[in-house]
Scaffold this motif. Structure first.
Motif, PDB file in Angstrom:
ATOM      1  N   GLN A 186       4.781  25.466 -86.341  1.00 30.43           N
ATOM      2  CA  GLN A 186       3.970  25.882 -85.142  1.00 30.43           C
ATOM      3  C   GLN A 186       3.620  27.425 -84.946  1.00 30.43           C
ATOM      4  N   ILE A 187       4.593  28.098 -85.513  1.00 27.39           N
ATOM      5  CA  ILE A 187       4.444  29.624 -85.494  1.00 27.39           C
ATOM      6  C   ILE A 187       3.303  29.804 -86.559  1.00 27.39           C
ATOM      7  N   TRP A 221       4.435  35.442 -73.396  1.00 25.93           N
ATOM      8  CA  TRP A 221       5.511  36.215 -72.656  1.00 25.93           C
ATOM      9  C   TRP A 221       6.846  35.692 -73.062  1.00 25.93           C
ATOM     10  N   ASP A 222       7.176  34.523 -73.651  1.00 25.29           N
ATOM     11  CA  ASP A 222       8.355  34.159 -74.398  1.00 25.29           C
ATOM     12  C   ASP A 222       8.354  34.937 -75.788  1.00 25.29           C
ATOM     13  N   GLY A 248      12.107  27.661 -79.445  1.00 25.58           N
ATOM     14  CA  GLY A 248      12.245  26.178 -79.388  1.00 25.58           C
ATOM     15  C   GLY A 248      11.129  25.282 -79.870  1.00 25.58           C
ATOM     16  N   VAL A 249      10.720  25.961 -80.900  1.00 21.60           N
ATOM     17  CA  VAL A 249       9.258  25.291 -81.536  1.00 21.60           C
ATOM     18  C   VAL A 249       9.612  25.046 -83.116  1.00 21.60           C
ATOM     19  N   GLN A 303       9.563  33.907 -89.316  1.00 23.36           N
ATOM     20  CA  GLN A 303       8.996  32.594 -88.482  1.00 23.36           C
ATOM     21  C   GLN A 303       9.976  31.786 -88.322  1.00 23.36           C
ATOM     22  N   GLU A 304      11.134  31.432 -89.279  1.00 20.13           N
ATOM     23  CA  GLU A 304      12.118  30.431 -88.716  1.00 20.13           C
ATOM     24  C   GLU A 304      12.987  30.869 -87.699  1.00 20.13           C
TER      25      GLU A 304
END
Length: 254
Positions: free
Chosen positions: A61-62, A78-79, A56-57, A48-49
């Motif tokens: 948030q993930i 899409w990212d 860029g979050v 996740q990291e």
């Protein structure tokens, strides 16, 4: 006054802007999308990291994405697909021939479905508007074939652009701009319109404006000869774009 305040304080049944249900729980669709993201991330061995850093979050948030607590926008999806190297994964799970065949068959099938629906709706609208004349089979079939040929040609041109740029955005932009140019190609000189593939529907049409009554604003259409030469060129162009797209996917390094 009390009634007004009470009305303002009442909860509504509308979901919030974050996509939650009225009771505050996550939307099942967001949960499903989050589960798919978690499965893909685990399959690729990405933490996740690491995914958060690529996007860029924060990794929190993930976590919210994967639990369905926060709705994911189309651009963020899409990212995630790009950062997760989905293309590389597809290339390793199946042969490039089968991957390209699947995309080509799916795209062509969708085009065929839309053309069939378009032709069926045109018949239905004619009946609704009170047209009782016998449907001319020749021009009707010719129009369907021309529409299918142009649509398939444009599909493979968009697929080729996506493979060249590794991004659907350029293909989308070219398609939108091309559609606008094609719309106005009907007002261009005939020779110029042949250089606008998005507007081939106009020169391929078997009908043309025969009379325009300015006083009554009435248009009378008349038949014109079939454009077999342009139709053949469209089919050849579609075949060339098909071959170019296949070669691009076959030789693409990942």
């Amino acid at each position: 006054m009390d009634n007004n305040n009470h009305g303002l304080s009442e909860k509504t049944d509308r979901p919030s802007s974050r996509g939650r249900l009225p009771d505050g729980s996550a939307n099942p669709i967001d949960i499903h999308v989050g589960n798919r993201i978690r499965s893909r991330r685990a399959l690729l061995g990405i933490s996740q990291e690491k995914l958060a850093k690529e996007l860029g979050v924060t990794f929190q948030q993930i976590q919210k994405y994967e639990r369905g607590m926060n709705r994911i926008g189309a651009s963020r999806l899409w990212d995630i697909e790009v950062k997760g190297s989905t293309t590389k994964l597809l290339y390793t799970l199946q042969s490039r021939r089968s991957l390209f065949a699947g995309k080509a068959l799916l795209g062509t099938g969708e085009v065929l479905l839309m053309v069939t629906l378009e032709m069926a709706v045109s018949i239905l609208l004619g009946r609704v508007q009170g047209y009782t004349e016998t449907l001319p089979a020749g021009p009707f079939v010719y129009t369907g074939i021309c529409t299918l040929a142009v649509d398939v040609m444009l599909f493979f041109s968009e697929l080729l652009l996506m493979l060249i740029f590794d991004n659907p955005l350029p293909a989308l932009c070219v398609g939108i701009v091309g559609a606008l140019i094609g719309l106005f190609s009907a007002f261009m000189p005939p020779l110029v319109s042949y250089f606008v593939p998005w507007g081939y529907f106009v020169p391929l049409s078997c009908y043309e404006v025969a009379l325009w009554d300015q006083a009554t604003h009435t248009v009378t259409y008349g038949p014109r000869p079939y454009s077999w030469g342009l139709l053949a060129f469209t089919v050849v162009l579609a075949a060339i774009l098909f071959a170019a797209a296949w070669r691009m996917m076959r030789d693409k390094e990942v």
